[in-house]
Design an enzyme around this catalytic site. Structure first.
Site, PDB file in Angstrom:
ATOM      1  N   THR A 102     -15.921 -12.465  41.443  1.00  0.00           N
ATOM      2  CA  THR A 102     -16.279 -13.497  41.556  1.00  0.00           C
ATOM      3  C   THR A 102     -16.220 -13.636  42.684  1.00  0.00           C
ATOM      4  OG1 THR A 102     -15.544 -14.489  39.225  1.00  0.00           O
ATOM      5  CG2 THR A 102     -14.822 -16.223  41.202  1.00  0.00           C
ATOM      6  N   THR A 136      -9.074 -18.913  52.816  1.00  0.00           N
ATOM      7  CA  THR A 136      -6.676 -19.284  52.963  1.00  0.00           C
ATOM      8  C   THR A 136      -6.482 -18.533  54.008  1.00  0.00           C
ATOM      9  OG1 THR A 136      -4.717 -18.097  51.820  1.00  0.00           O
ATOM     10  CG2 THR A 136      -7.454 -16.875  51.226  1.00  0.00           C
ATOM     11  N   ASP A 137      -5.548 -18.273  55.032  1.00  0.00           N
ATOM     12  CA  ASP A 137      -4.423 -17.939  55.481  1.00  0.00           C
ATOM     13  C   ASP A 137      -4.098 -16.572  55.049  1.00  0.00           C
ATOM     14  OD1 ASP A 137      -2.129 -18.557  53.562  1.00  0.00           O
ATOM     15  OD2 ASP A 137      -1.208 -19.694  55.340  1.00  0.00           O
ATOM     16  N   GLU A 138      -4.345 -16.475  53.900  1.00  0.00           N
ATOM     17  CA  GLU A 138      -4.079 -14.835  53.488  1.00  0.00           C
ATOM     18  C   GLU A 138      -4.333 -13.395  53.814  1.00  0.00           C
ATOM     19  OE1 GLU A 138      -2.363 -14.663  49.486  1.00  0.00           O
ATOM     20  OE2 GLU A 138      -1.874 -17.210  49.307  1.00  0.00           O
ATOM     21  N   TYR A 163      -6.494 -10.057  46.071  1.00  0.00           N
ATOM     22  CA  TYR A 163      -6.816 -11.142  46.553  1.00  0.00           C
ATOM     23  C   TYR A 163      -7.422 -12.091  47.797  1.00  0.00           C
ATOM     24  CZ  TYR A 163      -6.412 -16.176  47.797  1.00  0.00           C
ATOM     25  OH  TYR A 163      -7.199 -17.906  48.214  1.00  0.00           O
ATOM     26  N   SER A 164      -6.702 -11.175  48.497  1.00  0.00           N
ATOM     27  CA  SER A 164      -6.679 -11.760  50.096  1.00  0.00           C
ATOM     28  C   SER A 164      -7.808 -11.250  50.955  1.00  0.00           C
ATOM     29  CB  SER A 164      -5.384 -12.087  51.053  1.00  0.00           C
ATOM     30  OG  SER A 164      -4.432 -10.240  51.491  1.00  0.00           O
ATOM     31  N   ALA A 165      -7.908  -9.480  50.274  1.00  0.00           N
ATOM     32  CA  ALA A 165      -8.913  -8.985  50.799  1.00  0.00           C
ATOM     33  C   ALA A 165     -10.646  -9.908  50.154  1.00  0.00           C
ATOM     34  CB  ALA A 165      -9.320  -7.406  50.495  1.00  0.00           C
ATOM     35  N   LYS A 167     -11.293 -12.174  49.763  1.00  0.00           N
ATOM     36  CA  LYS A 167     -11.367 -13.733  50.373  1.00  0.00           C
ATOM     37  C   LYS A 167     -11.781 -13.113  51.798  1.00  0.00           C
ATOM     38  CE  LYS A 167     -10.877 -17.833  48.950  1.00  0.00           C
ATOM     39  NZ  LYS A 167     -12.096 -18.330  48.465  1.00  0.00           N
ATOM     40  N   LYS A 202       1.505 -20.520  40.058  1.00  0.00           N
ATOM     41  CA  LYS A 202       2.192 -20.461  40.747  1.00  0.00           C
ATOM     42  C   LYS A 202       3.355 -21.037  40.968  1.00  0.00           C
ATOM     43  CE  LYS A 202      -2.597 -19.789  42.529  1.00  0.00           C
ATOM     44  NZ  LYS A 202      -3.392 -19.438  41.814  1.00  0.00           N
ATOM     45  N   ARG A 298       7.064  -8.927  44.380  1.00  0.00           N
ATOM     46  CA  ARG A 298       5.796  -8.471  44.017  1.00  0.00           C
ATOM     47  C   ARG A 298       4.716  -7.242  44.852  1.00  0.00           C
ATOM     48  NH1 ARG A 298       2.465 -13.684  46.164  1.00  0.00           N
ATOM     49  NH2 ARG A 298       2.616 -13.749  43.946  1.00  0.00           N
TER      50      ARG A 298
HETATM   51  P1  NAD Z   1      -7.683 -22.640  40.955  1.00  0.00           P
HETATM   52  O1  NAD Z   1      -7.939 -20.603  40.040  1.00  0.00           O
HETATM   53  O2  NAD Z   1      -7.292 -23.429  40.825  1.00  0.00           O
HETATM   54  O3  NAD Z   1      -9.296 -22.727  40.639  1.00  0.00           O
HETATM   55  C1  NAD Z   1     -10.928 -21.854  39.918  1.00  0.00           C
HETATM   56  C2  NAD Z   1     -11.780 -22.506  40.009  1.00  0.00           C
HETATM   57  O4  NAD Z   1     -12.949 -21.957  39.554  1.00  0.00           O
HETATM   58  C3  NAD Z   1     -10.844 -22.598  38.083  1.00  0.00           C
HETATM   59  O5  NAD Z   1     -11.493 -24.079  37.785  1.00  0.00           O
HETATM   60  C4  NAD Z   1     -12.832 -21.725  37.806  1.00  0.00           C
HETATM   61  O6  NAD Z   1     -13.003 -21.707  36.479  1.00  0.00           O
HETATM   62  C5  NAD Z   1     -13.591 -21.150  38.827  1.00  0.00           C
HETATM   63  N1  NAD Z   1     -14.239 -20.168  38.165  1.00  0.00           N
HETATM   64  C6  NAD Z   1     -13.385 -18.767  38.782  1.00  0.00           C
HETATM   65  N2  NAD Z   1     -14.772 -18.160  38.349  1.00  0.00           N
HETATM   66  C7  NAD Z   1     -15.679 -18.820  38.946  1.00  0.00           C
HETATM   67  C8  NAD Z   1     -16.750 -17.997  38.606  1.00  0.00           C
HETATM   68  N3  NAD Z   1     -16.972 -16.538  38.252  1.00  0.00           N
HETATM   69  N4  NAD Z   1     -17.957 -19.319  38.148  1.00  0.00           N
HETATM   70  C9  NAD Z   1     -17.706 -20.186  38.227  1.00  0.00           C
HETATM   71  N5  NAD Z   1     -16.657 -20.621  38.612  1.00  0.00           N
HETATM   72  C10 NAD Z   1     -15.476 -19.803  38.417  1.00  0.00           C
HETATM   73  O7  NAD Z   1      -7.995 -22.323  42.218  1.00  0.00           O
HETATM   74  P2  NAD Z   1      -7.421 -23.029  43.919  1.00  0.00           P
HETATM   75  O8  NAD Z   1      -6.562 -22.764  43.771  1.00  0.00           O
HETATM   76  O9  NAD Z   1      -8.008 -25.063  42.929  1.00  0.00           O
HETATM   77  O10 NAD Z   1      -8.462 -22.418  44.584  1.00  0.00           O
HETATM   78  C11 NAD Z   1     -10.009 -23.046  45.433  1.00  0.00           C
HETATM   79  C12 NAD Z   1     -10.103 -22.427  46.744  1.00  0.00           C
HETATM   80  O11 NAD Z   1      -8.885 -22.662  47.431  1.00  0.00           O
HETATM   81  C13 NAD Z   1     -10.055 -20.475  45.788  1.00  0.00           C
HETATM   82  O12 NAD Z   1     -11.221 -20.587  46.587  1.00  0.00           O
HETATM   83  C14 NAD Z   1      -9.217 -19.868  46.446  1.00  0.00           C
HETATM   84  O13 NAD Z   1      -9.393 -18.796  47.494  1.00  0.00           O
HETATM   85  C15 NAD Z   1      -8.662 -21.539  48.084  1.00  0.00           C
HETATM   86  N6  NAD Z   1      -7.474 -21.976  48.311  1.00  0.00           N
HETATM   87  C16 NAD Z   1      -6.575 -21.086  47.054  1.00  0.00           C
HETATM   88  C17 NAD Z   1      -5.210 -22.433  48.517  1.00  0.00           C
HETATM   89  C18 NAD Z   1      -3.918 -22.726  46.587  1.00  0.00           C
HETATM   90  O14 NAD Z   1      -2.958 -23.208  47.661  1.00  0.00           O
HETATM   91  N7  NAD Z   1      -3.888 -22.119  45.831  1.00  0.00           N
HETATM   92  C19 NAD Z   1      -4.525 -22.255  49.088  1.00  0.00           C
HETATM   93  C20 NAD Z   1      -5.704 -21.897  50.181  1.00  0.00           C
HETATM   94  C21 NAD Z   1      -7.416 -22.118  49.841  1.00  0.00           C
HETATM   95  P1  TYD Z   2       2.452 -18.266  45.184  1.00  0.00           P
HETATM   96  O1  TYD Z   2       2.623 -19.291  44.421  1.00  0.00           O
HETATM   97  O2  TYD Z   2       1.179 -17.592  43.529  1.00  0.00           O
HETATM   98  O3  TYD Z   2       1.084 -17.858  45.872  1.00  0.00           O
HETATM   99  P2  TYD Z   2       0.587 -17.285  46.977  1.00  0.00           P
HETATM  100  O4  TYD Z   2       1.185 -16.317  46.929  1.00  0.00           O
HETATM  101  O5  TYD Z   2      -0.773 -16.676  47.138  1.00  0.00           O
HETATM  102  O6  TYD Z   2       1.431 -17.990  48.470  1.00  0.00           O
HETATM  103  O7  TYD Z   2       3.457 -17.643  45.344  1.00  0.00           O
HETATM  104  C1  TYD Z   2       4.676 -18.649  46.534  1.00  0.00           C
HETATM  105  C2  TYD Z   2       5.733 -18.142  47.281  1.00  0.00           C
HETATM  106  O8  TYD Z   2       6.483 -17.329  45.439  1.00  0.00           O
HETATM  107  C3  TYD Z   2       5.079 -15.874  46.969  1.00  0.00           C
HETATM  108  O9  TYD Z   2       6.059 -15.915  47.869  1.00  0.00           O
HETATM  109  C4  TYD Z   2       4.959 -15.560  45.459  1.00  0.00           C
HETATM  110  C5  TYD Z   2       6.671 -16.284  44.867  1.00  0.00           C
HETATM  111  N1  TYD Z   2       6.772 -16.509  43.769  1.00  0.00           N
HETATM  112  C6  TYD Z   2       8.104 -15.692  43.164  1.00  0.00           C
HETATM  113  O10 TYD Z   2       8.901 -15.800  44.280  1.00  0.00           O
HETATM  114  N2  TYD Z   2       8.196 -16.340  41.689  1.00  0.00           N
HETATM  115  C7  TYD Z   2       7.210 -16.229  41.232  1.00  0.00           C
HETATM  116  O11 TYD Z   2       7.490 -16.998  39.980  1.00  0.00           O
HETATM  117  C8  TYD Z   2       5.760 -17.033  41.658  1.00  0.00           C
HETATM  118  C9  TYD Z   2       4.895 -17.208  40.794  1.00  0.00           C
HETATM  119  C10 TYD Z   2       5.842 -16.827  42.919  1.00  0.00           C
END
Ligand code: NAD
Ligand code: TYD
Length: 359
Positions: A102, A136-138, A163-165, A167, A202, A298
């Protein structure tokens, strides 16, 4: 009227962005939301806009070049805002392949289809067409426990999780299109988001949901990993500002200047829940620190993320507007008011919504 193609608009940030855009631009824009509706996609997030004449949902996978090509062929797309991705680090550790498919292949398809639709015979591009890649910042890896260390747009890429790789790979593809073809794009690299409609895998929605049910609150490792939390609406605003006011081909880091250890986040959530729950609510009795449970760390757990959003502030005037103490209350209030949403998401019932609505 500008037409937007939003990918992943049924997910957490994408749906918040769509709400933000309709509140800001009303009937002056058209949005086509393309989403495959994986486990993370929930059309209920978009109930409030689904009947708008200027909103269309298309169920398609971004790796399906015929389906994506058809959307470009049938619509004069002006803006692409590319959110669709597999987004959860823990899932990427268990099952990396779908992340590559994806996030990398899907982004390549989006780029190719936009390029084909927007390219002119002389190799240039139609005017005022723009692609924004949401990242993402990751991708920058992990910072030491030093409060003066930040990620900048110039920081080297050093991703650690699948994931980060993936992205990072998608960012590199976008960069390569900008460098090779002068493809009109921007990249945003944002820190951790929180707010309404976040899937309870999350940290923040998981802790709110578990605490309200009196379930254990799993803390990975020593709980001292740091994340920089940004209210999702502030991210939506940043994306729009970058696309409309940003310099093409530039990357902008977006962050909350709000670094907190995971254990601090959990304690703030518990305190805020105690404060917000009415005295006669039976859940008040079990919302307590006793639920905190330290679990195995993790694998490859990044220690600290922190963004200094200096460039986006200086160049575009963007600032994080929502203080964490307010944003977390807004978020908890939203989960209080949307208990049914949480029940349907955790039971899996939310996935029936598409069949009921669209078939
Ligand atoms: P999310 O997982 O909540 O939503 C992802 C959406 O993409 C879902 O609606 C899913 O159905 C759709 N999707 C997945 N695979 C698909 C495919 N193959 N074709 C079409 N649709 C597909 O994610 P999010 O947290 O809303 O993140 C959105 C974007 O922002 C991502 O690119 C993520 O890397 C980036 N991002 C997220 C965060 C965060 O904290 N959540 C921070 C920085 C950047
Ligand atoms: P997460 O919400 O998965 O975001 P990301 O890993 O992309 O930063 O996790 C946020 C932080 O919380 C991360 O350091 C992992 C930690 N975490 C827990 O300690 N317990 C949990 O159940 C989850 C989901 C995350």
């Amino acid at each position: 009227m500008r037409t937007y193609l939003v990918t992943g608009g049924a997910g957490f940030i994408g749906s918040n962005y769509i709400h933000y855009m309709f509140e800001k631009y009303g009937d002056d824009i058209r949005i086509i939301n393309v989403d495959a509706l994986t486990y993370a996609g929930n059309l209920e997030n978009l109930k409030a806009v689904e009947n708008r004449p200027n909103y269309t949902f298309v169920k398609a996978d971004i790796t399906d070049k015929d389906a994506i090509g058809k959307i470009f062929a049938e619509n004069d797309i002006d803006r692409v805002v590319h959110f669709a991705a597999e987004s959860h680090v823990d899932r990427s550790i268990r099952n990396p392949e779908v992340f590559v498919k994806t996030n990398v292949i899907g982004t390549a398809v989006m780029l190719n289809c936009a390029k084909a639709a927007w390219e002119l015979p002389d190799g240039g591009f139609k005017e005022d067409k723009k692609f924004l890649h949401v990242s993402t910042d990751e991708v920058y890896g992990s910072l030491p426990d030093d409060e003066n260390a930040f990620f900048y747009e110039t920081s080297p890429y050093d991703p650690h999780s699948p994931y980060s790789a993936s992205k990072a790979g998608s960012d590199m593809l976008v960069k390569s299109y900008m460098d090779t073809y002068k493809f009109p794009a921007n990249i945003t690299n944002c820190s951790n988001n929180y707010g309404p409609f976040q899937f309870p895998e999350k940290l923040i929605p998981l802790i709110i949901n578990n605490a309200l049910q009196g379930k254990k609150l799993p803390v990975y490792g020593d709980g001292k990993n740091v994340r920089d939390w940004l209210y999702v609406r502030d991210h939506a605003k940043a994306i729009d500002m970058v696309q409309e006011k940003g310099k093409l081909f530039e990357t902008y880091n977006v962050g909350g200047h709000n670094e907190k250890q995971n254990i601090e986040i959990i304690e703030i959530i518990l305190e805020t829940l105690q404060e917000m729950l009415p005295d006669n609510d039976p859940r008040k009795a079990h919302v307590s620190k006793e639920l905190i449970t330290y679990v195995e760390d993790r694998k490859g757990h990044d220690r600290r993320y922190a963004i200094a959003p200096d460039k986006i502030r200086a160049d575009l005037g963007w600032e994080p507007e929502t203080m964490f103490k307010d944003g977390i209350k807004l978020t908890i209030q939203w989960y209080f008011e949307n208990e049914d949403w949480m029940k349907r998401v955790t039971s899996g019932d939310y996935q029936k919504y598409y069949e009921e609505m669209y078939q």
